[in-house]
Design a protein around this motif. Structure first.
Motif, PDB file in Angstrom:
ATOM      1  N   PRO A 143       4.509   8.834  -8.141  1.00 55.89           N
ATOM      2  CA  PRO A 143       5.495   9.755  -8.517  1.00 55.89           C
ATOM      3  C   PRO A 143       6.885   9.440  -8.186  1.00 55.89           C
ATOM      4  O   PRO A 143       7.022   8.887  -7.079  1.00 55.89           O
ATOM      5  CB  PRO A 143       4.743  11.213  -7.845  1.00 55.89           C
ATOM      6  CG  PRO A 143       3.470  10.842  -7.484  1.00 55.89           C
ATOM      7  CD  PRO A 143       3.353   9.452  -7.289  1.00 55.89           C
ATOM      8  N   LYS A 144       7.946   9.639  -8.960  1.00 53.43           N
ATOM      9  CA  LYS A 144       9.413   9.658  -8.804  1.00 53.43           C
ATOM     10  C   LYS A 144       9.860   8.314  -8.893  1.00 53.43           C
ATOM     11  O   LYS A 144      10.397   7.859  -9.702  1.00 53.43           O
ATOM     12  CB  LYS A 144       9.719  10.322  -7.603  1.00 53.43           C
ATOM     13  CG  LYS A 144       9.427  11.957  -7.925  1.00 53.43           C
ATOM     14  CD  LYS A 144       9.718  12.743  -6.480  1.00 53.43           C
ATOM     15  CE  LYS A 144       9.302  14.329  -6.820  1.00 53.43           C
ATOM     16  NZ  LYS A 144       9.475  15.339  -5.661  1.00 53.43           N
ATOM     17  N   TYR A 145       9.465   7.338  -7.651  1.00 48.56           N
ATOM     18  CA  TYR A 145       9.879   5.963  -7.564  1.00 48.56           C
ATOM     19  C   TYR A 145       9.156   5.182  -6.531  1.00 48.56           C
ATOM     20  O   TYR A 145       8.573   5.928  -5.608  1.00 48.56           O
ATOM     21  CB  TYR A 145      11.593   6.057  -7.068  1.00 48.56           C
ATOM     22  CG  TYR A 145      11.833   6.690  -5.982  1.00 48.56           C
ATOM     23  CD1 TYR A 145      11.757   6.257  -4.910  1.00 48.56           C
ATOM     24  CD2 TYR A 145      12.277   7.979  -6.072  1.00 48.56           C
ATOM     25  CE1 TYR A 145      12.288   6.629  -3.434  1.00 48.56           C
ATOM     26  CE2 TYR A 145      12.594   8.734  -4.963  1.00 48.56           C
ATOM     27  CZ  TYR A 145      12.516   7.876  -3.663  1.00 48.56           C
ATOM     28  OH  TYR A 145      12.795   8.863  -2.574  1.00 48.56           O
ATOM     29  N   PRO A 187       1.720  -2.441   0.441  1.00 44.85           N
ATOM     30  CA  PRO A 187       2.152  -0.941   0.784  1.00 44.85           C
ATOM     31  C   PRO A 187       2.402  -0.105  -0.410  1.00 44.85           C
ATOM     32  O   PRO A 187       2.896  -0.426  -1.520  1.00 44.85           O
ATOM     33  CB  PRO A 187       3.500  -1.256   1.542  1.00 44.85           C
ATOM     34  CG  PRO A 187       3.697  -2.664   1.745  1.00 44.85           C
ATOM     35  CD  PRO A 187       3.119  -3.131   0.410  1.00 44.85           C
ATOM     36  N   SER A 188       1.787   1.180  -0.274  1.00 46.66           N
ATOM     37  CA  SER A 188       1.924   2.206  -1.438  1.00 46.66           C
ATOM     38  C   SER A 188       1.921   3.622  -0.670  1.00 46.66           C
ATOM     39  O   SER A 188       1.055   3.674   0.212  1.00 46.66           O
ATOM     40  CB  SER A 188       0.759   2.010  -2.410  1.00 46.66           C
ATOM     41  OG  SER A 188       1.193   3.137  -3.193  1.00 46.66           O
ATOM     42  N   ASP A 189       2.807   4.293  -1.300  1.00 46.71           N
ATOM     43  CA  ASP A 189       2.751   5.791  -0.949  1.00 46.71           C
ATOM     44  C   ASP A 189       2.118   6.844  -1.625  1.00 46.71           C
ATOM     45  O   ASP A 189       2.233   7.899  -1.991  1.00 46.71           O
ATOM     46  CB  ASP A 189       4.207   6.441  -0.519  1.00 46.71           C
ATOM     47  CG  ASP A 189       5.102   6.263  -1.731  1.00 46.71           C
ATOM     48  OD1 ASP A 189       4.747   5.802  -2.740  1.00 46.71           O
ATOM     49  OD2 ASP A 189       6.492   6.450  -1.597  1.00 46.71           O
ATOM     50  N   ARG A 190       1.290   6.273  -2.656  1.00 45.64           N
ATOM     51  CA  ARG A 190       0.402   6.755  -3.715  1.00 45.64           C
ATOM     52  C   ARG A 190      -0.212   8.184  -3.349  1.00 45.64           C
ATOM     53  O   ARG A 190      -0.490   9.175  -4.114  1.00 45.64           O
ATOM     54  CB  ARG A 190      -0.451   5.746  -4.385  1.00 45.64           C
ATOM     55  CG  ARG A 190      -1.621   5.203  -3.627  1.00 45.64           C
ATOM     56  CD  ARG A 190      -2.254   4.329  -4.468  1.00 45.64           C
ATOM     57  NE  ARG A 190      -1.731   2.845  -4.413  1.00 45.64           N
ATOM     58  CZ  ARG A 190      -2.156   2.072  -4.677  1.00 45.64           C
ATOM     59  NH1 ARG A 190      -3.452   1.706  -4.808  1.00 45.64           N
ATOM     60  NH2 ARG A 190      -1.640   0.594  -4.616  1.00 45.64           N
ATOM     61  N   ASN A 191      -0.543   8.268  -2.020  1.00 43.05           N
ATOM     62  CA  ASN A 191      -1.199   9.193  -1.549  1.00 43.05           C
ATOM     63  C   ASN A 191      -0.571  10.113  -0.617  1.00 43.05           C
ATOM     64  O   ASN A 191      -1.162  10.804   0.437  1.00 43.05           O
ATOM     65  CB  ASN A 191      -2.697   8.794  -0.826  1.00 43.05           C
ATOM     66  CG  ASN A 191      -3.711   8.257  -1.817  1.00 43.05           C
ATOM     67  OD1 ASN A 191      -3.678   8.851  -2.976  1.00 43.05           O
ATOM     68  ND2 ASN A 191      -4.593   7.163  -1.457  1.00 43.05           N
ATOM     69  N   GLY A 192       0.809  10.090  -0.624  1.00 35.91           N
ATOM     70  CA  GLY A 192       1.448  10.741   0.254  1.00 35.91           C
ATOM     71  C   GLY A 192       2.350  10.240   1.428  1.00 35.91           C
ATOM     72  O   GLY A 192       3.356  10.470   1.997  1.00 35.91           O
ATOM     73  N   VAL A 247      -6.699  -0.433   3.905  1.00 38.14           N
ATOM     74  CA  VAL A 247      -6.482  -0.967   5.135  1.00 38.14           C
ATOM     75  C   VAL A 247      -6.367   0.234   6.177  1.00 38.14           C
ATOM     76  O   VAL A 247      -7.001   0.289   7.032  1.00 38.14           O
ATOM     77  CB  VAL A 247      -5.661  -2.129   5.183  1.00 38.14           C
ATOM     78  CG1 VAL A 247      -5.705  -2.613   6.734  1.00 38.14           C
ATOM     79  CG2 VAL A 247      -6.054  -3.247   4.286  1.00 38.14           C
ATOM     80  N   THR A 248      -5.285   1.039   5.719  1.00 40.15           N
ATOM     81  CA  THR A 248      -4.965   1.912   6.653  1.00 40.15           C
ATOM     82  C   THR A 248      -5.326   3.342   6.058  1.00 40.15           C
ATOM     83  O   THR A 248      -5.122   3.609   4.773  1.00 40.15           O
ATOM     84  CB  THR A 248      -3.486   1.905   6.933  1.00 40.15           C
ATOM     85  OG1 THR A 248      -2.768   1.953   6.072  1.00 40.15           O
ATOM     86  CG2 THR A 248      -2.964   0.429   7.755  1.00 40.15           C
ATOM     87  N   ASP A 249      -5.431   4.448   7.016  1.00 43.71           N
ATOM     88  CA  ASP A 249      -5.624   5.575   6.362  1.00 43.71           C
ATOM     89  C   ASP A 249      -5.320   6.876   7.367  1.00 43.71           C
ATOM     90  O   ASP A 249      -6.047   7.351   7.874  1.00 43.71           O
ATOM     91  CB  ASP A 249      -7.124   5.885   5.992  1.00 43.71           C
ATOM     92  CG  ASP A 249      -7.530   7.170   5.203  1.00 43.71           C
ATOM     93  OD1 ASP A 249      -6.572   7.629   4.753  1.00 43.71           O
ATOM     94  OD2 ASP A 249      -8.657   7.457   4.938  1.00 43.71           O
ATOM     95  N   GLY A 250      -3.782   6.793   7.445  1.00 42.10           N
ATOM     96  CA  GLY A 250      -3.225   7.881   8.238  1.00 42.10           C
ATOM     97  C   GLY A 250      -2.319   8.761   7.866  1.00 42.10           C
ATOM     98  O   GLY A 250      -1.819   8.466   6.507  1.00 42.10           O
ATOM     99  N   GLN A 251      -1.874   9.764   8.515  1.00 40.13           N
ATOM    100  CA  GLN A 251      -1.169  10.718   8.290  1.00 40.13           C
ATOM    101  C   GLN A 251       0.438  10.273   8.731  1.00 40.13           C
ATOM    102  O   GLN A 251       1.033  11.026   9.435  1.00 40.13           O
ATOM    103  CB  GLN A 251      -1.381  12.100   8.483  1.00 40.13           C
ATOM    104  CG  GLN A 251      -2.494  12.624   7.823  1.00 40.13           C
ATOM    105  CD  GLN A 251      -2.240  12.888   6.372  1.00 40.13           C
ATOM    106  OE1 GLN A 251      -1.563  13.698   5.994  1.00 40.13           O
ATOM    107  NE2 GLN A 251      -3.461  12.038   5.715  1.00 40.13           N
ATOM    108  N   TYR A 252       0.956   9.061   8.347  1.00 39.76           N
ATOM    109  CA  TYR A 252       2.024   8.516   9.167  1.00 39.76           C
ATOM    110  C   TYR A 252       2.513   7.287   8.086  1.00 39.76           C
ATOM    111  O   TYR A 252       1.778   6.626   7.361  1.00 39.76           O
ATOM    112  CB  TYR A 252       1.947   7.778  10.350  1.00 39.76           C
ATOM    113  CG  TYR A 252       0.888   6.872  10.465  1.00 39.76           C
ATOM    114  CD1 TYR A 252       0.924   5.478  10.152  1.00 39.76           C
ATOM    115  CD2 TYR A 252      -0.484   7.402  10.807  1.00 39.76           C
ATOM    116  CE1 TYR A 252       0.043   4.530  10.155  1.00 39.76           C
ATOM    117  CE2 TYR A 252      -1.687   6.316  10.969  1.00 39.76           C
ATOM    118  CZ  TYR A 252      -1.288   5.059  10.902  1.00 39.76           C
ATOM    119  OH  TYR A 252      -2.396   4.199  10.713  1.00 39.76           O
TER     120      TYR A 252
END
Length: 734
Positions: free
Chosen positions: A328-330, A349-354, A371-376
């Motif tokens: 979303p957005k960019y 790297p991706s912010d596809r899930n927030g 690989v990573t699954d954190g709220q950061y």
């Protein structure tokens, strides 16, 4: 009389407290008095056991052991070469096998990341130093994988040097021409906004050269007026000024037409890759792989919300879509820049899930695992170990102000490899067994050490003890983090510096600094904190003048997830200025703040947001300084502006939220500073803005800096601009 004596004694006591340490001077702050010691140009060696680095005196390149931190050998010494001689060393590029290097000297800056230089080929074994070329300076040279060829750019054309044939030089392209066609290096907007300076690579066996070609003939031209000036003096403009003209695509205007070409070194045949992409799309990277039949080409659409990775065959020219990233957005520029291509995998790297997280693909584009699954947010990528499946990276794992170094193993287990709160930056060995770590926090200058991949520090390299001793003589107050909620219920993070002799019963004037641009951070637990970095020394100088200094990262800034960062989409400046106004209102509610004497300043986007905040409508700022500010995003470049705003045609109401439109609402005393040779934020911005102020009958002050670019430095310039800012606030807030 007795009462007068008591009052004088009290004032003397207060003054003695204020100057219990040495006082900072602006010349020292602008100069090198407080410069921290760094490790310079650390480069892991291919053997995995060692790293190379430029010596403190800038004369040698030294090889060090990761295991012991001790010197192993001197790889290069300007005073001990066979053949050519040079006086100074500026940088180097190791060959892939570690047996040779390109030595860089006499660099001449072009833009932010680009420069030409004299490069020399240096053979480590026999100390032989030879010129890379006798035909003029070179730009962005690259080694072939076997270390036997070097390609570089000169005057927008690509050249090839073969070491096995007496360093014979041949010209690969001939269509390069200034302001028309560029081969192998990016144009201005790609360099500035996609963050790279080389668009040229060999394939895996060194038989092919591949590059991005930029046709910028139809891109509009912008001209900067140049004068004789001083430091340096350009005598060609002694009587009449001249023009520096270059291609600069403003929002909504035409970009360069881009394509990817390959060159068969043996047959000398040039081919064009068959890329499937939008006509007005971007090609922001080209990368080699371990397969001679495949290079990776990145493409983006003009809206920059889709990033595609293609596997391109440099011989057949066939391109296969491997990965399509759509968010979303960019797509953040940092996400694109941090993609890692290893021998058998692509780490994206991706912010596809927030939140910015890491995803592992094979070379055919198949997603293997998250690989990573954190709220950061993951903020940098250091490497993927093909042998063990371990991934090494930097993240804001504890909070947005800190950075830690992490490893996530193949089984999903994650470990933090750095224990101290603060800001950690790592350079790993080729085998990932060790890393050189740079650590600092907001009150402590940089410290360097060697750590093993279990997170244990094995060697201390640099502590900056001399700088710490120097700083101790100034009794500088600590920088304190705080947070508060705005009237809209948004939690914001800030940092505050109070005078050393702070008295909570008094009311102090406040100066706020900020940058506020998308994804940026100023409130960081790092020695890089401050309006001009350097441990906030400029801000500490202002604290010594009796101010409280404050910085708050508002909405749109980084390391707090995609929702917080991208909420400013299509309306840049609206929420950012509201949050700075809310900060001033919050500060004014504190018992020790003089709410009638609050100022704000910033540089570049920070200058833009200073103007937006001073004209937001709520009259909370008594004074402000805007340095090199954009004033209407229609004047700024395509890539940056459209990433966050789309085009003026698509989003006219968003573009109309700008300082020029708000000129009649300006409240407070204003100082504007602008470099007249700013290739980034053009003087057009302040010229049009000041005209709007004049017609709105608003007073302002303005300083111009002859022949200075966006950074406004050179000679006495930086000291001068610091003094203007300081004196302006002293005059208007005290």
């Amino acid at each position: 009389m007795k009462r007068l004596f008591i009052m004088c004694a009290a004032l003397l006591f207060a003054a003695s407290n204020m100057i219990s340490g040495n006082l900072l001077s602006l010349k020292d702050v602008a100069g090198k008095t407080f410069a921290a010691e760094y490790l310079s140009a650390v480069s892991p060696m291919s053997d995995g056991d060692c790293y190379a680095m430029i010596s403190k005196d800038g004369k040698r390149i030294i090889k060090y052991s990761y295991k012991t931190g001790k010197q192993v050998s001197v790889l290069f010494d300007v005073n001990n070469t066979v053949g050519e001689k040079i006086d100074k060393l500026e940088n180097y590029i190791m060959s892939p096998d570690g047996k040779k290097m390109l030595v860089q000297t006499n660099s001449k800056k072009i833009y932010r990341r680009s420069y030409t230089a004299d490069y020399y080929i240096y053979n480590i074994a026999d100390r032989k130093l030879e010129k890379l070329s006798d035909n003029g300076q070179q730009q962005s040279p690259v080694w072939s994988p076997d270390g036997m060829k070097v390609a570089f750019v000169r005057d927008n054309n690509i050249y090839l040097v073969k070491l096995l044939y007496g360093n014979s030089e041949s010209q690969v392209t001939k269509d390069g021409k200034r302001n028309e066609v560029i081969n192998g290096v990016p144009d201005w907007v790609y360099e500035e906004e996609f963050g790279f300076n080389s668009a040229l690579t060999f394939n895996a066996d060194g038989s092919m050269l591949c590059w991005i070609r930029f046709d910028e003939k139809d891109v509009p031209t912008y001209s900067l007026q140049m004068f004789k000036g001083l430091e340096p003096e350009m005598t060609e403009y002694s009587e009449y000024p001249g023009l520096y003209s270059y291609k600069y695509p403003k929002a909504g205007q035409k970009n360069s037409t881009v394509s990817v070409l390959s060159y068969d070194i043996q047959s000398r045949q040039t081919r064009t890759m068959q890329l499937q992409m939008d006509k007005d799309g971007y090609i922001p990277r080209i990368k080699a792989t371990s397969d001679p039949q495949k290079i990776i080409v990145y493409t983006m659409n003009r809206h920059q919300d889709q990033l595609c990775l293609y596997g391109a065959n440099p011989r057949s020219t066939v391109c296969k879509l491997l990965i399509k990233e759509s968010v979303p957005k960019y797509v953040k520029e940092e996400a694109m820049a941090n993609i890692l291509i290893s021998s058998n995998h692509i780490l994206m790297p991706s912010d596809r899930n927030g939140y910015m997280q890491l995803y592992l693909y094979n070379m055919n584009g198949q997603l293997l695992r998250k690989v990573t699954d954190g709220q950061y947010d993951v903020t940098d990528v250091y490497g993927y170990d093909e042998q063990t499946g371990a991934t090494y990276y930097q993240a804001a794992g504890k909070n947005p102000m800190n950075r830690e170094v992490y490893v996530t193993y193949k089984n999903g287990k994650t470990e933090c490899l750095t224990s101290r709160d603060g800001w950690n930056i790592a350079v790993f060995s080729a085998d990932y067994k060790y890393f050189v770590n740079q650590w600092s926090d907001r009150n402590t200058p940089y410290e360097y050490g060697i750590f093993n991949n279990s997170g244990k520090e094995t060697v201390s390299l640099i502590t900056n003890s001399e700088l710490k001793k120097t700083l101790a003589e100034y009794d500088l107050p600590s920088k304190e983090f705080f947070s508060f909620k705005t009237s809209e219920g948004v939690q914001l993070n800030g940092v505050m510096i109070k005078p050393a002799n702070f008295d909570a019963s008094k009311k102090y004037p406040v100066i706020m600094w900020q940058y506020s641009g998308p994804g940026s951070q100023q409130v960081v637990n790092s020695w890089n904190i401050g309006s001009m970095g350097q441990g906030a020394l400029l801000d500490q100088y202002l604290v010594q003048q009796g101010f409280i200094l404050v910085c708050v990262d508002g909405r749109g800034t980084g390391a707090r997830g995609a929702d917080f960062e991208k909420c400013t989409y299509l309306k840049i400046g609206d929420l950012e200025s509201k949050d700075q106004v809310e900060t001033a209102i919050y500060l004014g509610s504190l018992p020790y703040v003089d709410k009638n004497n609050i100022g704000i300043w910033g540089w570049s986007f920070g200058g833009f947001n200073t103007l937006m905040s001073m004209s937001e409508g709520r009259k909370v700022f008594k004074a402000g300084v805007a340095v090199a500010p954009p004033t209407d995003w229609r004047f700024y470049d395509t890539v940056y502006t459209e990433r966050y705003m789309r085009t003026p045609k698509e989003n006219p109401s968003g573009y109309d939220v700008n300082p020029i439109k708000r000129a009649a609402n300006l409240h407070g005393e204003l100082l504007i500073c602008q470099g007249l040779a700013d290739d980034n934020v053009h003087p057009q911005n302040v010229f049009e803005y000041t005209e709007a102020l004049v017609q709105a009958d608003k007073d302002f002050k303005m300083n111009v800096y002859t022949n200075r670019n966006h950074s406004i430095y050179g000679g006495n310039t930086r000291n001068h601009i610091y003094r203007q800012i300081a004196q302006f606030f002293i005059k208007n807030l005290k």
